[in-house]
Design an enzyme around this catalytic site. Sequence first.
Site, PDB file in Angstrom:
ATOM      1  N   ILE B 136       3.001  42.496  50.505  1.00  0.00           N
ATOM      2  CA  ILE B 136       2.036  42.354  49.407  1.00  0.00           C
ATOM      3  C   ILE B 136       0.708  42.987  49.811  1.00  0.00           C
ATOM      4  O   ILE B 136       0.126  42.624  50.837  1.00  0.00           O
ATOM      5  CB  ILE B 136       1.820  40.866  49.063  1.00  0.00           C
ATOM      6  CG1 ILE B 136       3.149  40.242  48.621  1.00  0.00           C
ATOM      7  CG2 ILE B 136       0.749  40.710  47.986  1.00  0.00           C
ATOM      8  CD1 ILE B 136       3.108  38.732  48.457  1.00  0.00           C
ATOM      9  N   CYS B 137       0.246  43.946  49.002  1.00  0.00           N
ATOM     10  CA  CYS B 137      -1.042  44.617  49.191  1.00  0.00           C
ATOM     11  C   CYS B 137      -1.138  45.182  50.608  1.00  0.00           C
ATOM     12  O   CYS B 137      -0.325  46.003  51.013  1.00  0.00           O
ATOM     13  CB  CYS B 137      -2.180  43.656  48.851  1.00  0.00           C
ATOM     14  SG  CYS B 137      -3.808  44.448  48.849  1.00  0.00           S
TER      15      CYS B 137
END
Lengths: 224, 354
Positions: B136-137
């Site tokens: 994530i990110c």
Amino acid sequence: MAMPAPWQAQLESMQRAIQDAAEKWRQTGAAGGEDKPGFAIPIAQFLETYQRSMQAFSGTLPESGDPFFAGLRHVFAGAHDAVGWGVYTRLADASAELARAQAAAGEAQAKAWQQIAATWETARARFVGQPARGEEPVKDAEAFLADWTRVLDAAAQEALQSEAGLAVTAEVNRATVRLRLAQNRVVELWSEIYNVPTRAELDEAYRLIHELRRDVRALKKGGT
Amino acid sequence: MELSGLQERISKAVKLISALKESEIEISLTPKDEVWRSDPVVLYRYRPLVAKPLPVPVLICYALIGTYDMVDLEVDRSFVKKLLVAGLDVYVIDWGKPKRSQRWHGFDDYVNGYLDDCVDVLRRASGAAAINLLGICQGGVFSLCYAALHPEKVKNLILTVTPVDFHADAAKKVPGAGYMNLWARSAREEDVDRMVEAWGNYPGPMVGFAFLLMNPIYNIAKYTTDLARIVDDEQKLKGFLRMERWIADRPDHPGELLREWLRELYIHNRLVKGEFGFGGRRVDLAQVTMPVLNVFAAEDVIVPPPSSRGLKGRCGTADYTEIEVPGGHIGTFVGSKAQKILAPAITDWIRARI
């Protein structure tokens, strides 16, 4: 930063004695305390040079662009370190830089506030200038605030993302970093005075541990 | 709503908030067990919610900007819980709160160190040679680099709201989007170096302030008009407060990692140029040969969609899928519309590749 009190008292006493002698000598010279004819250096300049030299000797001479006194600072730096004054000289310099950094941070923040004020004005002008404004009554307070928020947010984002906005943000960031570095330097020197490990020393220890752990990891994982 | 009505609702909100107990706004409540720990980093395994979960586990790798709790913000809108209900065996890395001693930690330590350790724990526990990695990110960038450097240990790679081409937004400027990219590109290398020198680990509140600047006015307005709007709905109010709790909990960012993150990726965009590397190895995206699912958010202003989509055509797999979810960066995991799409899409995609 003042030198230790007994040294300071001694120095002041010496300064007073020399100033007294100079004054007496001046009174025996030309009327009205004018410089005695035949001397290449006027008395006032001599005294100032003398005083600044003593400051350089004592480690209290601020940094300046004058090459002679900058040179004197270097000449006495070793002696200061030898007798433990050097750290006070560095602290005086660091404190001066801290003051300059604080002023620069204030200036940068003032520019940011100017930009905020300009953004507010832009948003206000757009808000009241919207074509429908004034023709239709606003539904309620919430609708009013939501509309104003939308207009203001758009103006703020435009300002922040503009070349000028990015430049101001960068300037604030640089000034903040400069201030922090100046604060770090002052704290580091106080730590040195009180024999407390400095942040740089701790960082160095952590760096060493980190490198060793990295080597251990590489060995454990077969060099991956 | 008249102004007096608005004031009335705000004061009602204040009363409701002051009556709330701490336990009512706790986050990250899905049961989990610690299975591994090193320094501040902890690996958790969520307790499976089905009798026989899929044999290949999923490892969630979150960013260091914020905490992993976001994937399990509330029981009713927990991304993790949805994956568990769908029959996945889910682990998550908690990067913890980096201390001064992590000041020198960079990509090598996080990717080849902690992340690799965690992947090995999953492999040993499950008996699978390779696992499902969900980044994530910034954690997506870690995961992408990891998959390129250790492809044999990753069966499937799922990236969510992950920046890949850090300059992709430059071609088409969208108002309000990509402020972080613009800010970083306007900085000089020495600015980044001095920043790290000045702070060591970059303070969490300052990271938070940078995010606040992306939506400066809405981030203030939410405490008045937005709060007044939801004050009658206890669930929404609690949801608001849980989100606030998560937003406020920003760990300090390790200095060396921040230096690499801003200099190498945001300023020089080295990942897509094939010039990024650490630990003595170059990250070659062509080595990402496992199936890849790349999820991006349509209205993401933190990681603009073109930045995520920059992966397309750059990795070495023929099995590449993109999914667009509605909403913004965080909304991908907590937004009601995205929630209906994200977990089922990921689960179906993984099931088809086990």
